[in-house]
Each structure stands twice: as structure tokens, then as C-alpha cells.
Design an enzyme around this catalytic site. Structure first.
Site, PDB file in Angstrom:
ATOM      1  N   ASN A 181      51.781  50.663 126.280  1.00 14.69           N
ATOM      2  CA  ASN A 181      51.917  51.752 125.322  1.00 14.69           C
ATOM      3  C   ASN A 181      53.285  52.384 125.541  1.00 14.69           C
ATOM      4  O   ASN A 181      53.482  53.147 126.478  1.00 14.69           O
ATOM      5  CB  ASN A 181      50.798  52.768 125.537  1.00 14.69           C
ATOM      6  CG  ASN A 181      50.856  53.876 124.485  1.00 14.69           C
ATOM      7  OD1 ASN A 181      51.883  54.087 123.839  1.00 14.69           O
ATOM      8  ND2 ASN A 181      49.762  54.569 124.327  1.00 14.69           N
ATOM      9  N   ASP A 205      54.879  51.872 112.834  1.00 11.44           N
ATOM     10  CA  ASP A 205      53.778  52.398 112.027  1.00 11.44           C
ATOM     11  C   ASP A 205      54.149  53.792 111.508  1.00 11.44           C
ATOM     12  O   ASP A 205      54.657  54.617 112.260  1.00 11.44           O
ATOM     13  CB  ASP A 205      52.503  52.475 112.880  1.00 11.44           C
ATOM     14  CG  ASP A 205      52.070  51.078 113.344  1.00 11.44           C
ATOM     15  OD1 ASP A 205      52.277  50.117 112.583  1.00 11.44           O
ATOM     16  OD2 ASP A 205      51.544  50.957 114.467  1.00 11.44           O
TER      17      ASP A 205
HETATM   18  N1  SAM Z   1      58.641  45.347 114.962  1.00 12.96           N
HETATM   19  C1  SAM Z   1      57.720  44.357 114.425  1.00 12.96           C
HETATM   20  C2  SAM Z   1      58.227  43.810 113.117  1.00 12.96           C
HETATM   21  O1  SAM Z   1      59.173  44.382 112.571  1.00 12.96           O
HETATM   22  O2  SAM Z   1      57.680  42.815 112.652  1.00 12.96           O
HETATM   23  C3  SAM Z   1      56.296  44.910 114.282  1.00 12.96           C
HETATM   24  C4  SAM Z   1      56.094  46.017 113.299  1.00 12.96           C
HETATM   25  S1  SAM Z   1      54.385  46.550 113.223  1.00 12.96           S
HETATM   26  C5  SAM Z   1      54.264  47.376 111.706  1.00 12.96           C
HETATM   27  C6  SAM Z   1      54.318  47.829 114.462  1.00 12.96           C
HETATM   28  C7  SAM Z   1      53.949  47.290 115.832  1.00 12.96           C
HETATM   29  O3  SAM Z   1      54.038  48.326 116.812  1.00 12.96           O
HETATM   30  C8  SAM Z   1      52.539  46.768 115.894  1.00 12.96           C
HETATM   31  O4  SAM Z   1      52.556  45.446 116.394  1.00 12.96           O
HETATM   32  C9  SAM Z   1      51.829  47.729 116.838  1.00 12.96           C
HETATM   33  O5  SAM Z   1      50.804  47.106 117.589  1.00 12.96           O
HETATM   34  C10 SAM Z   1      52.967  48.189 117.707  1.00 12.96           C
HETATM   35  N2  SAM Z   1      52.744  49.506 118.351  1.00 12.96           N
HETATM   36  C11 SAM Z   1      52.241  50.617 117.757  1.00 12.96           C
HETATM   37  N3  SAM Z   1      52.192  51.626 118.633  1.00 12.96           N
HETATM   38  C12 SAM Z   1      52.675  51.149 119.812  1.00 12.96           C
HETATM   39  C13 SAM Z   1      52.860  51.712 121.106  1.00 12.96           C
HETATM   40  N4  SAM Z   1      52.530  52.977 121.353  1.00 12.96           N
HETATM   41  N5  SAM Z   1      53.378  50.923 122.081  1.00 12.96           N
HETATM   42  C14 SAM Z   1      53.702  49.637 121.834  1.00 12.96           C
HETATM   43  N6  SAM Z   1      53.552  49.062 120.620  1.00 12.96           N
HETATM   44  C15 SAM Z   1      53.036  49.794 119.632  1.00 12.96           C
END
Ligand code: SAM
Length: 229
Positions: free
Chosen positions: A105, A128
Site C-alpha cells: 500500500n 484511481d
Molecule cells: N498505472 C497503471 C496504468 O496506467 O495502467 C494502473 C492504473 S489503475 C487505474 C490504478 C492502480 O493503482 C490499480 O492497479 C490499483 O490496484 C493501484 N492502487 C490503488 N491504490 C493503491 C495503493 N494505495 N498502493 C498501491 N497501489 C494502489
């Protein structure tokens, strides 16, 4: 939940040999590359919320001597990236040894992974959006988190953000503009930075947005140094 993945107690506790075995071979003491007085390589780029790892795969050959890590919260997605990297290494010997992924995280554990001024690039690609006001605190860019990112970034380091959600784009840019330790990278520099092209073309989310003809909003800022630091 967090209890299901190990959390290093400090950056020194991160086992780099697991992530980058070619750089840290088990039989060569502390680190590889022969001459004992070379400094052990450190992770220099972090892709926060790396998803399926497309950016890392795109960056790897551009910066073959830089260690990079993706940070991803979802277990299955992290496992997918691990397999993807191993498969790339197997079919391209000598390549893709500088990229890896960790399940964590990022909003809680950045300082457990990186020390002061360690990183030269940080990426936040299509994070997100968390539209509701009460969820804004979950956004990966905030004034508070920028303090942490500034701590782990070296002076001159660059933070890259991109989104297809206009409201989030404005939010990320506004936070970066307000923060005393970041300044906007000038347009002329952005135009010639080879990394910028990858922001929308290399990641799975970026490709989806491009396929659908969606607009994107970038904010690219430099970590500056202040005299009193
Ligand atoms: N950066 C990638 C792309 O452009 O294809 C993924 C975008 S996706 C919409 C957002 C990603 O952030 C997801 O895979 C989600 O699981 C991850 N994520 C969300 N909150 C997170 C956190 N607190 N720590 C690590 N990853 C996180």
C-alpha cells in the site's frame, strides 16, 4: 488487508537480491559487478500503482542501468507483473533485470521502501480518481503525501502524473503547484523527455484511454531544493 503482505521495517530491510538477482548475485557477496568498491545499486524509479507493469517494461530498455520498482496493492495483479518480468527475462537474456514489483500500500509504506533523496523519478499514471469529496483523502497525490514523496526524491528528480479524469488532473496539478518543494517542468523540457511519450502509450490504462480517443491531463514537476534543507 495489509497483514497479508510483508512490510520492510526500513529501506535497508528491502531484499534487493530477490528483486534484481543479476545485480545482487548470491555468490558475489554484497553486490555483483566485480570491483568491490563500486557502490551497491539502489532503486531509483518508483511506479506507484503500477497495475500490469506496462510502464516498467517500456522504461527498462531506456534506462538499463537504473533499478525500478512497481508498487501495486492488488495481489493478483502484482503476481501477474512478477510473472511478466520473469518471462521477459527468460526470453531476452540480459534484459529486464532492472525492473521488479512489490505488493504494498503505497499510501502507507513509501518511507519503508525508500530513504531520503533516493529516487530520481516517481510515476503516478492513471491513479484511481476517488470522486467523492469524502474520499479525496484516498487520492495518491495530496499535500501530505507530497511531503513524503519530496523526502524520498532527490533534488532535480521528476514526478510524472497523468490521468484521463479532468477533475483529478486539476487536483494533482494544484497540489503540486501549492507544494513548496516542487516546480513545474518547463514545456520545452517535457517535449524532449523520452519518458513522457510512455506515460500515455506504455501502460494498459493509457492504451485503453488512447483506444477510446480520451483526453489526458499531465502534470510533470521537479523536486527542487530549498536552502534551509
Ligand atoms: N498505472 C497503471 C496504468 O496506467 O495502467 C494502473 C492504473 S489503475 C487505474 C490504478 C492502480 O493503482 C490499480 O492497479 C490499483 O490496484 C493501484 N492502487 C490503488 N491504490 C493503491 C495503493 N494505495 N498502493 C498501491 N497501489 C494502489
Amino acid at each position: 488487508s495489509d497483514s497479508h503482505f510483508p512490510i520492510p521495517i526500513s529501506p535497508d530491510d528491502v531484499d534487493l537480491s530477490q528483486h534484481y538477482p543479476r545485480y545482487f548475485p548470491a555468490d558475489k557477496g554484497e553486490h555483483g559487478d566485480g570491483d568491490g568498491d563500486a557502490e551497491a545499486p539502489r532503486i531509483r524509479f518508483a511506479d506507484v500503482g503500477c497495475g500490469f507493469g506496462g510502464l516498467l517494461v517500456g522504461l527498462s530498455p531506456l534506462f538499463p542501468d537504473k533499478l525500478m520498482i512497481g508498487m501495486e496493492l492488488r495481489d493478483k495483479v502484482t503476481e501477474y507483473v512478477k510473472e511478466r518480468v520473469l518471462a521477459l527475462r527468460a526470453s531476452n537474456p540480459g534484459q529486464y533485470d532492472n525492473i521488479s514489483v512489490v505488493r504494498t500500500n503505497s499510501m502507507k509504506y513509501i518511507p519503508n521502501y525508500f530513504g531520503k533523496a533516493q529516487l530520481s523519478k516517481m510515476f503516478f499514471l492513471f491513479p484511481d480518481p476517488h470522486f467523492k469529496e469524502k474520499n479525496h483523502r484516498r487520492r495518491v497525490i495530496s499535500m501530505h503525501l507530497l511531503d513524503e514523496y519530496a523526502y524520498v526524491m532527490e533534488a532535480g528528480g521528476i514526478i510524472y502524473t497523468i490521468t484521463d479524469v479532468e477533475e483529478l488532473g486539476i487536483w494533482m496539478r494544484t497540489c503540486l503547484e501549492k507544494h513548496p518543494l516542487f516546480e513545474a517542468v518547463p514545456e520545452e523540457e517535457i517535449k524532449v523527455d523520452p519518458v513522457v511519450k510512455l506515460l500515455s502509450s506504455a501502460t494498459e490504462e493509457g492504451q485503453k484511454v488512447a483506444r477510446n480517443g480520451g483526453q489526458t491531463f499531465q502534470a510533470i514537476f521537479r523536486r527542487i531544493s530549498l536552502q534551509e534543507e
